[in-house]
Every structure is written in C-alpha cells, then in structure tokens.
Motif scaffolding. Structure first.
Motif, PDB file in Angstrom:
ATOM      1  N   TRP A   1      84.876 -12.124  25.814  1.00  0.00           N
ATOM      2  CA  TRP A   1      85.689 -11.848  24.466  1.00  0.00           C
ATOM      3  C   TRP A   1      84.360 -11.456  23.622  1.00  0.00           C
ATOM      4  O   TRP A   1      84.490 -10.574  22.725  1.00  0.00           O
ATOM      5  CB  TRP A   1      86.267 -13.100  23.860  1.00  0.00           C
ATOM      6  N   GLU A   2      83.151 -11.825  23.840  1.00  0.00           N
ATOM      7  CA  GLU A   2      82.075 -11.241  22.962  1.00  0.00           C
ATOM      8  C   GLU A   2      81.688  -9.994  23.234  1.00  0.00           C
ATOM      9  O   GLU A   2      81.355  -9.187  21.850  1.00  0.00           O
ATOM     10  CB  GLU A   2      80.967 -12.316  23.101  1.00  0.00           C
ATOM     11  N   ARG A   3      81.749  -9.382  24.418  1.00  0.00           N
ATOM     12  CA  ARG A   3      81.545  -8.102  24.834  1.00  0.00           C
ATOM     13  C   ARG A   3      82.455  -7.402  23.963  1.00  0.00           C
ATOM     14  O   ARG A   3      82.338  -5.954  23.442  1.00  0.00           O
ATOM     15  CB  ARG A   3      81.375  -8.034  26.181  1.00  0.00           C
TER      16      ARG A   3
ATOM     17  N   GLU B   1      84.028  -7.667  21.486  1.00  0.00           N
ATOM     18  CA  GLU B   1      83.911  -7.500  19.865  1.00  0.00           C
ATOM     19  C   GLU B   1      82.899  -6.209  19.469  1.00  0.00           C
ATOM     20  O   GLU B   1      82.810  -5.891  18.412  1.00  0.00           O
ATOM     21  CB  GLU B   1      83.317  -8.708  19.529  1.00  0.00           C
ATOM     22  N   ARG B   2      82.487  -5.642  20.457  1.00  0.00           N
ATOM     23  CA  ARG B   2      81.543  -4.510  20.246  1.00  0.00           C
ATOM     24  C   ARG B   2      82.391  -2.965  19.890  1.00  0.00           C
ATOM     25  O   ARG B   2      83.509  -3.348  20.078  1.00  0.00           O
ATOM     26  CB  ARG B   2      80.517  -4.210  21.376  1.00  0.00           C
ATOM     27  N   ASP B   3      81.649  -2.203  19.222  1.00  0.00           N
ATOM     28  CA  ASP B   3      82.587  -0.893  18.680  1.00  0.00           C
ATOM     29  C   ASP B   3      83.167  -0.137  19.687  1.00  0.00           C
ATOM     30  O   ASP B   3      84.114   0.506  19.615  1.00  0.00           O
ATOM     31  CB  ASP B   3      81.739  -0.133  17.666  1.00  0.00           C
TER      32      ASP B   3
ATOM     33  N   THR C   1      88.430  -1.895  22.094  1.00  0.00           N
ATOM     34  CA  THR C   1      89.564  -2.459  21.372  1.00  0.00           C
ATOM     35  C   THR C   1      90.554  -3.129  22.074  1.00  0.00           C
ATOM     36  O   THR C   1      90.880  -2.583  23.384  1.00  0.00           O
ATOM     37  CB  THR C   1      90.357  -1.050  20.756  1.00  0.00           C
TER      38      THR C   1
END
Length: 284
Positions: A177-179, A181-183, A186
C-alpha cells in the motif's frame, strides 16, 4: 483444441492466442497449469455472433498459436515466452495470453512495452518479492513497473510500464500500500470501479485480467480468493473501455477447482476484448 472461433491463419492474424500454463509460485490453491485448456473448453458454448457490434468473432482474424509449454525455471520461461509474444507483436498481431499464474504478465509487458499497465485484480501484486522470490505472482505488477531485481538477468523483462492502474484491489501488505502511494500507481477500489473511465490519450496500454478480481462467488476457480470483489459486468465494462487502447491482453489465475465458472468468465472477457478492440461497442 484451439480457442473457439480462432480460425485465422497465423500469417493473416490480427490477434494471437497463446497459452502460458505456468504454475510454479502459487501460494494457496495450485492448478493454473490447467487454465489455458479450461478457458478454451468452457468458451465452446458461446455464440460466434455478437449483437452489440454486429460482428462474428470468427471474422476478427484470431489465430490460436497453442501453448508455450512451461517448465520450473520461471525466469528462463518468461524470457522464452516474452520472445514468442514479441514475435506476434512485431508481426502485427495483438497477443492474447491465457495463463497460467499472474507472473506471465511480465512476459506480455516485456513483449509489448506499453506506457500503462491496467490490471483487474483483487491483490496489489506490488511486493518486491514473496518468500524471497522476486518472480512470484504476488510481485508481478512491481516487476512490470520497476523491471528486474538485482538477482535476475537484465534481459529477462526489457519492456516496462510507466504507470499501473489496479482496478478492484482490496488487499495487500503494508509495504504494498505504501508503494501504491507513488505517482506511478493508481488504485481503483471495487466500490469505485463502475465509475472509473480511462484517460489514456495516445498512451499504449496492456490489459491484464486476473480472474480473482471477480468476487469468488462468480469465479471460485482461482488460487487466492478474496471476497468483496467485482461483478462480471463491472469487469466486462472495464475490458470494453480499455480494449481500444490496448496493445496486449491476458487473463490469468484460472485453475481447475470449480465447475468452470472462472474459465467461462475468462473466455467471455477475452471475446469482449477482441470484439471491442476490433470494432468498439456503442456508448450506452
């Protein structure tokens, strides 16, 4: 037995069905090695004619190239499979990959080198590795984005996606889930899937349908079932919307642990992809 309606000669094909019965990293219920055969078998009852597009599937120039037999060395297999899919892609045929475990998507991405990877999936599949294996099915989206880990040959997956859209995801580790969050990622929840609309402009897209994106009530024949998922109609609508932008397609994680529900859904979604890619569905 080939995929029903896939009657075109290879030289004239616009689409190439390729089976990839890889079943090495399954973490719960195995059996994806039977996926390609079951998808073909449980698609035999579908009518050739499609009323919405006024097309015959058998007129869409689909060729079934058979299976690329899998073996235990997944990295070596993905290298070989990716080369086979790349040959079809270079010859102008859209690869239609029948898994097999989700790891085979890495070969499809390698072969087509898309800008965007769209995945229908219950899981994020963004782990850097699972039980020390960077080529686990639970790490395939991470591999498609970040390429090869240091432990694998750089030639294995030469094509990567710039962005991943994961539709239907409802579970993952904290690190995943942290990965996410990167741009370049989606995540579209199952609750938001019906309202999602693609916005790809001129970007090329690879579409991967993990059958466990469906709620297990609809597709229990898969390795890692996760409740509260997508309906078949929601999956169909995503496939229809994405298909016109796509350079490749796969449907994966079908196994032999149901009465054909998962395979029937996978085969129908493949047909929906081809029909929509070939002609497009009218807007509702």
């Amino acid at each position: 037995m080939g995929f029903p309606g896939a009657v075109a000669d290879l030289e004239a094909a616009d689409y190439a069905v390729v089976g990839a019965p890889l079943d090495t990293s399954t973490t719960f219920q195995p059996g994806t090695r039977f996926g390609p055969e079951r998808i073909r078998r449980f698609s035999r009852s579908y009518d050739d004619y499609d009323r919405l597009t006024d097309q015959y599937f058998s007129d869409c120039a689909v060729h079934d190239a058979g299976d690329v037999r899998a073996w235990d060395d997944a990295v070596e297999y993905l290298e070989f499979l990716g080369g086979s899919l790349a040959d079809h892609h270079r010859d102008g045929a859209v690869p239609l990959l029948l898994g097999g475990e989700h790891t085979v998507t890495a070969a499809g991405v390698r072969a087509t080198d898309p800008d965007v990877l769209v995945v229908l999936d219950a899981h994020l599949d963004l782990r850097d590795d699972y039980d020390g294996n960077p080529w686990s099915h639970a790490a395939v989206v991470r591999r498609a984005l970040d390429g090869d880990p240091e432990s694998a040959p750089l030639s294995t997956v030469s094509g990567t996606a710039d962005h991943a859209v994961i539709i239907g995801a409802r579970t993952g580790s904290k690190a995943e889930w942290e990965r996410a969050e990167r741009d370049d990622v989606t995540v579209v929840s199952p609750e938001d899937a019906a309202d999602w609309e693609p916005d790809f402009a001129d970007e090329s897209v690879y579409l991967s349908v993990d059958i466990d994106g469906a709620d297990p009530a609809f597709a229990p024949g898969t390795g890692t079932m996760e409740p509260f998922g997508l309906s078949p109609r929601e999956m169909r609508d995503v496939v229809r919307a994405v298909a016109p932008h796509a350079v490749g397609f796969d449907t994966v994680e079908v196994n032999d642990r149901d009465d054909g529900q998962a395979a029937a859904l996978a085969g129908k979604l493949l047909k929906e992809f081809v029909l929509s890619h070939a002609d497009g569905y009218p807007e509702d």
